[in-house]
Design an enzyme around this catalytic site. Structure first.
Site, PDB file in Angstrom:
ATOM      1  N   LYS A 149       0.850  -1.192   0.000  1.00  0.00           N
ATOM      2  CA  LYS A 149       0.000   0.000   0.000  1.00  0.00           C
ATOM      3  C   LYS A 149       0.885   1.242   0.000  1.00  0.00           C
ATOM      4  O   LYS A 149       1.959   1.267   0.626  1.00  0.00           O
ATOM      5  CB  LYS A 149      -0.888   0.014   1.249  1.00  0.00           C
ATOM      6  CG  LYS A 149      -2.138   0.868   1.089  1.00  0.00           C
ATOM      7  CD  LYS A 149      -3.181   0.190   0.224  1.00  0.00           C
ATOM      8  CE  LYS A 149      -4.497   0.956   0.237  1.00  0.00           C
ATOM      9  NZ  LYS A 149      -5.529   0.263  -0.558  1.00  0.00           N
ATOM     10  N   VAL A 257     -16.586   5.186  -3.418  1.00  0.00           N
ATOM     11  CA  VAL A 257     -17.201   3.859  -3.422  1.00  0.00           C
ATOM     12  C   VAL A 257     -18.620   3.916  -2.860  1.00  0.00           C
ATOM     13  O   VAL A 257     -19.536   3.280  -3.374  1.00  0.00           O
ATOM     14  CB  VAL A 257     -16.349   2.858  -2.612  1.00  0.00           C
ATOM     15  CG1 VAL A 257     -17.041   1.495  -2.536  1.00  0.00           C
ATOM     16  CG2 VAL A 257     -14.972   2.697  -3.241  1.00  0.00           C
TER      17      VAL A 257
END
Length: 400
Positions: A149, A257
Site C-alpha cells: 500500500k 465507493v
C-alpha cells in the site's frame, strides 16, 4: 488509539545503525517530524525492513531506532513486513511511503492513500494494516500479486486541492515508485483520483488505474461497490433473509465507493439508505446525483460512528479503518456488517464481540476486492463482460 498504545507499547534492544543522529523519533511524535528528519539526513529517504534471516527489524537511520523497536514488538499489525520505504518528495516536500507486506505471490500491489495524519503511529499503522489487507485480498481473489500500500500524508489546510500541487506530488510519487524497482505496483485509493494516477504514470511504469484515455482501466470505485453489494446479497442468502429488496442499509461514507454503492442498492429495491459523511462536498455531490426519498445523508464530524447504531438490516462501514472495536460493536443492532472500508476490525485476531452478538461479518478483504481485480489485468486490455471479472460475482467459481 490510546487503548492500542496500552496493548502494544513495548520495547527491545536497539539495532545497529549507519549514521549517528541526535534526535530520536517515537511513535507518539507528530507525523511532520518524519519529513523533517528525513530532510536532515540529506537524501530525504529511509527504510524499515524485517531481516529474513533473524526476523529482526532493521532501520536505515538512527532517528528511526525507537520506531523499529516499537514495530518489532507490535504483534497485531506489524506482521514481519518485508519493508517500509519512506521519502519526502523533492517537488512537493510531502511525506510519501510504500508499505510492503509480502511479495511471495508477486510484486506488492495496492492503492495510494492520500489522507491527513496526526502522529507517526497513525501514519505507520495505517500503512502496515493496509498492506496486510491487500495481501489477503489479492490471495483470496486468486490474483498473483503480493500485498502493499502507498500512503501519503496530506498537509493541513486546502493546499492539497490545488491541481498544480497535486501534479508535483504525484509526479514525486511516480519517481518514488520507479526507485523501488518494481516491488510495489500502485493503484487508486482514498483521496486519489485517475488524474492523480496519470501524473504518477508520467514518471513510472509501476502503476494501474490510469485514465481510459491512455489505455488504462480508469476509476475502480464502481466495480468495488458492485463487489460489496454482492457481499451483502451473499450474507442475506446465508442467513435466509431473502434479497436486498425492502431492506434498510446504514452506510458510513458516500465517497468514491459509497456513492455508487448507494445507487446500486436503490436499484436493487432497498427500503432505505441511511448514510453519514464527513465531507460536505461529497454530500452535495450525492444529493445532486441521487434524487430519491429513500436516500438520506447527514454531515457528521470525523470519528462519528453513530450510524453504526441505526436499526438496519445491514451496516456498511465505507470510511474508517479499525471501526469495529470494543466501543462500537456493542452499539450495532444490524445482523450483518458488510462494507467497503479496509481493515474494519481494530484487532483482526479478535472478533469475539461480533460473534457473541450474533452478527454476521463479511470480511472487508473478501467483499471489497473488486477494485484491485478491476485493474489486475490492465496491461492485457479489456473485453465487455470479461469472464475474468464477472466470475467474482458468481456462485460457481471457488474464489467468488
Amino acid at each position: 488509539e490510546a487503548s492500542r498504545r496500552g496493548q502494544r507499547d513495548r520495547y527491545s534492544d536497539t539495532t545497529e545503525m549507519k549514521r549517528p543522529r541526535e534526535e530520536t523519533l517515537t511513535h507518539e511524535s507528530p507525523v511532520y517530524e518524519i519529513a523533517k528528519q528525513l530532510k536532515e539526513t540529506g537524501n530525504r529517504r529511509a527504510y524499515i525492513i524485517t531481516d529474513p534471516k533473524d526476523k529482526k527489524v532493521k532501520v536505515s537511520d538512527p532517528f528511526l531506532e525507537e520506531i523499529g523497536k516499537w514495530l518489532e514488538h507490535d504483534k497485531i499489525d506489524y506482521l514481519e513486513h518485508e519493508a517500509v520505504f519512506l521519502e519526502v518528495g523533492k517537488r512537493s516536500d510531502t511525506l510519501m511511503g510504500a508499505f510492503i507486506w509480502r511479495t511471495c505471490r508477486g510484486q506488492g500491489a495496492g492503492g495510494i492513500r492520500f489522507q491527513p495524519y496526526t502522529t507517526v503511529e497513525s501514519y505507520l499503522r495505517d500503512g502496515i494494516r493496509l498492506g496486510v489487507g491487500m495481501g489477503r485480498k489479492n490471495a483470496l481473489a486468486g490474483i498473483w500479486w503480493g500485498g502493499a500500500k502507498g500512503v501519503v500524508a496530506r498537509p493541513s489546510g486546502d493546499s492539497y486541492l490545488d491541481p498544480e500541487y497535486r501534479r508535483r506530488l504525484f509526479e514525486d510519487y511516480g519517481d518514488f515508485l520507479t526507485s523501488l524497482r518494481g516491488c510495489y505496483c500502485a493503484a487508486e485509493d482514498a483521496g486519489v483520483n485517475v488524474v492523480d494516477l496519470a501524473h504518477v504514470f508520467s514518471r513510472t511504469r509501476f502503476t494501474t488505474c490510469i485514465p481510459e484515455s491512455v489505455g488504462g482501466s480508469g476509476n475502480p470505485s464502481v466495480c468495488t461497490s458492485k463487489g460489496v453489494v454482492c457481499g451483502m446479497e451473499a450474507a442475506l442468502d446465508h442467513l435466509g433473509m431473502g434479497t436486498l429488496e425492502g431492506k434498510t442499509i446504514a452506510m458510513m461514507g458516500v465517497g468514491n465507493v459509497g456513492l455508487p454503492m448507494a445507487k446500486r442498492l436503490l436499484e436493487k429495491g432497498v427500503a432505505a439508505v441511511i448514510a453519514t459523511e464527513i465531507d460536505s462536498r461529497q454530500i452535495e455531490r450525492a444529493q445532486k446525483e441521487i434524487n430519491d426519498p429513500r436516500f438520506k445523508v447527514q454531515l457528521v464530524e470525523r470519528g462519528d460512528c453513530s450510524v453504526l447504531a441505526e436499526k438496519a438490516d445491514i451496516v456498511a462501514p465505507n470510511a474508517l479503518g479499525a471501526i469495529l472495536n470494543p466501543d462500537t460493536i456493542p452499539t450495532i443492532q444490524a445482523p450483518i456488517v458488510c462494507g467497503a472500508a479496509n481493515n474494519q476490525l481494530l484487532d483482526p485476531e479478535n472478533d469475539a464481540q461480533l460473534l457473541a452478538k450474533g452478527i454476521t461479518y463479511v470480511p472487508d478483504f473478501v467483499c471489497n476486492r473488486m477494485g484491485i481485480v478491476h485493474c489486475s489485468n490492465e496491461q492485457y486490455g479489456y473485453l465487455n463482460d470479461d469472464d475474468l471479472i464477472e466470475r467474482h460475482f458468481s456462485r460457481d467459481w471457488e474464489n467468488s
